[in-house]
Scaffold this active site. Structure first.
Site, PDB file in Angstrom:
ATOM      1  N   GLY A  10       0.820  -1.206   0.000  1.00  0.00           N
ATOM      2  CA  GLY A  10       0.000   0.000   0.000  1.00  0.00           C
ATOM      3  C   GLY A  10       0.849   1.250   0.000  1.00  0.00           C
ATOM      4  O   GLY A  10       2.070   1.202   0.139  1.00  0.00           O
ATOM      5  N   LYS A  11       0.162   2.383  -0.168  1.00  0.00           N
ATOM      6  CA  LYS A  11       0.862   3.667  -0.216  1.00  0.00           C
ATOM      7  C   LYS A  11       0.036   4.709   0.515  1.00  0.00           C
ATOM      8  O   LYS A  11      -1.188   4.734   0.404  1.00  0.00           O
ATOM      9  CB  LYS A  11       1.088   4.093  -1.670  1.00  0.00           C
ATOM     10  CG  LYS A  11       1.961   5.326  -1.822  1.00  0.00           C
ATOM     11  CD  LYS A  11       2.287   5.587  -3.293  1.00  0.00           C
ATOM     12  CE  LYS A  11       3.230   6.773  -3.436  1.00  0.00           C
ATOM     13  NZ  LYS A  11       3.582   7.016  -4.861  1.00  0.00           N
ATOM     14  N   GLY A  15       4.605   7.515   2.806  1.00  0.00           N
ATOM     15  CA  GLY A  15       5.494   6.583   2.144  1.00  0.00           C
ATOM     16  C   GLY A  15       4.770   5.365   1.621  1.00  0.00           C
ATOM     17  O   GLY A  15       3.536   5.299   1.594  1.00  0.00           O
ATOM     18  N   THR A  16       5.560   4.372   1.209  1.00  0.00           N
ATOM     19  CA  THR A  16       5.033   3.143   0.619  1.00  0.00           C
ATOM     20  C   THR A  16       5.436   1.948   1.483  1.00  0.00           C
ATOM     21  O   THR A  16       6.542   1.907   2.025  1.00  0.00           O
ATOM     22  CB  THR A  16       5.581   2.960  -0.803  1.00  0.00           C
ATOM     23  OG1 THR A  16       5.277   4.143  -1.576  1.00  0.00           O
ATOM     24  CG2 THR A  16       4.945   1.764  -1.490  1.00  0.00           C
ATOM     25  N   VAL A  17       4.525   0.980   1.598  1.00  0.00           N
ATOM     26  CA  VAL A  17       4.767  -0.201   2.425  1.00  0.00           C
ATOM     27  C   VAL A  17       4.920  -1.422   1.519  1.00  0.00           C
ATOM     28  O   VAL A  17       4.102  -1.657   0.618  1.00  0.00           O
ATOM     29  CB  VAL A  17       3.627  -0.434   3.431  1.00  0.00           C
ATOM     30  CG1 VAL A  17       3.921  -1.647   4.306  1.00  0.00           C
ATOM     31  CG2 VAL A  17       3.417   0.806   4.302  1.00  0.00           C
ATOM     32  N   LYS A  31       8.124  -0.160   5.738  1.00  0.00           N
ATOM     33  CA  LYS A  31       7.561   1.135   5.368  1.00  0.00           C
ATOM     34  C   LYS A  31       8.698   2.065   4.966  1.00  0.00           C
ATOM     35  O   LYS A  31       9.502   2.485   5.794  1.00  0.00           O
ATOM     36  CB  LYS A  31       6.788   1.715   6.553  1.00  0.00           C
ATOM     37  CG  LYS A  31       6.132   3.066   6.317  1.00  0.00           C
ATOM     38  CD  LYS A  31       5.371   3.461   7.576  1.00  0.00           C
ATOM     39  CE  LYS A  31       4.699   4.813   7.432  1.00  0.00           C
ATOM     40  NZ  LYS A  31       4.005   5.187   8.679  1.00  0.00           N
ATOM     41  N   ASP A 129      -4.169  10.224  14.446  1.00  0.00           N
ATOM     42  CA  ASP A 129      -4.598   9.803  13.116  1.00  0.00           C
ATOM     43  C   ASP A 129      -5.313   8.446  13.171  1.00  0.00           C
ATOM     44  O   ASP A 129      -5.050   7.556  12.361  1.00  0.00           O
ATOM     45  CB  ASP A 129      -3.405   9.735  12.155  1.00  0.00           C
ATOM     46  CG  ASP A 129      -3.819   9.891  10.689  1.00  0.00           C
ATOM     47  OD1 ASP A 129      -4.968  10.325  10.434  1.00  0.00           O
ATOM     48  OD2 ASP A 129      -3.004   9.581   9.800  1.00  0.00           O
TER      49      ASP A 129
END
Length: 287
Positions: A10-11, A15-17, A31, A129
């Site tokens: 995912g993104k 950042g991107t995982v 991550k 969050d």
């Protein structure tokens, strides 16, 4: 570790995982933080806050890497992904995949995780969050709070926080985070986000839906407040146990999204409300 970053999970905004594995074969989520995030505050936040935690409902940080502008965080891999993909779908599909009992277990698990962050760990932490995307599910659908990039550490018992600008995700941000006219920013801001998330779990929809044909249903919390009994019957039919679970989730969530922070329960109180008798729960003032 990540096989040249070929398996993207995912993104997000930070950042991107990617999926990877340790030398012993243990699956992990790596991550990779976006390089253009200035002084790397989100990286420092995440490492500093989550390294202080140890709880079944908090995702486990296994390690991190800092190499120049490249920053990576290594977590346990969660095979069922995020809660988001399970709740924003057809209602019947949600019930066949999870069911009301499992959804309730997730609600309670997240509450316990937040209670721990606010009261149980060495340094109190406000997440800022909380949303379905940041709740990860392991192989048994046990929820894990993740993504501490916006978190704030609290040194005082009251945990009143000074913020420059709002932080969080639209739709989950407490009123006081936008405007101090509503009160001080504190752990009660997480309580609000949690309540909004629980209502989305109940409805299988976003709380603000501008596409709906009925203006009364545009803001889901107000619709639920006026039609709680009707909705429980529609959602559960003649299943008395499920009806009680859904009603309890709605009542607790409506208390959590009260406009003024002082009117919201603490997460410790939320856990007690969820685990207590539904007859003890009263309908709160309209949020």
């Amino acid at each position: 570790m990540t096989k040249s970053f070929t398996d993207k999970l995912g993104k997000g905004g930070y950042g991107t995982v990617y999926k990877g594995s340790l030398p012993n074969g243990h699956p992990v989520a790596v991550k990779m933080l976006t390089e253009s995030k200035g002084n790397g505050e989100e990286f420092i936040n995440e490492v500093a806050s989550i390294s202080r935690t140890s709880h079944v409902n908090i995702v486990r940080l296994l390690g991190f890497c800092l190499d120049g502008s490249k920053r990576a965080l290594i977590y346990d891999f969660m095979p069922n992904g995020s809660l988001e993909k399970f709740i924003f779908t057809d209602r019947s599909q949600i019930e066949s995949t999870l069911g009301w009992n499992k959804l309730f277990e997730i609600v309670v698990g997240v509450a316990r995780g937040l209670e721990y962050l606010h009261r149980g760990c060495n340094t109190r932490i406000v997440h800022f969050d909380i949303k379905p995307h940041n709740i990860l599910l392991d192989q048994d659908f046990c929820p894990k709070i993740s993504d501490f990039g916006l978190a704030k550490l609290c040194t005082s018992k009251e945990c009143i926080i000074s913020l420059i600008g709002a932080r969080g995700t639209i739709g989950y941000i407490a009123p006081e985070v936008f405007s101090r006219n509503f009160g001080v920013v504190s752990s009660k801001s997480d309580v609000y986000s949690y309540g909004m998330m629980v209502l989305e779990m109940v409805g299988g929809r976003k709380n603000l839906d501008v596409t709906t044909t009925s203006s009364s249903e545009t803001y889901f919390p107000h619709y639920l407040y006026k039609n709680i009994n009707q909705y429980c019957v529609e959602a559960c039919g003649d299943n008395g146990e499920a009806t009680e679970i859904v009603r309890k989730m709605i009542l607790v969530a409506l208390w959590c999204i009260q406009t003024m922070p002082d009117d919201r329960p603490s997460m410790s109180r939320v856990v007690n409300m969820l685990e207590g008798d539904i007859s003890d729960l009263q309908l709160p003032p309209k949020p």
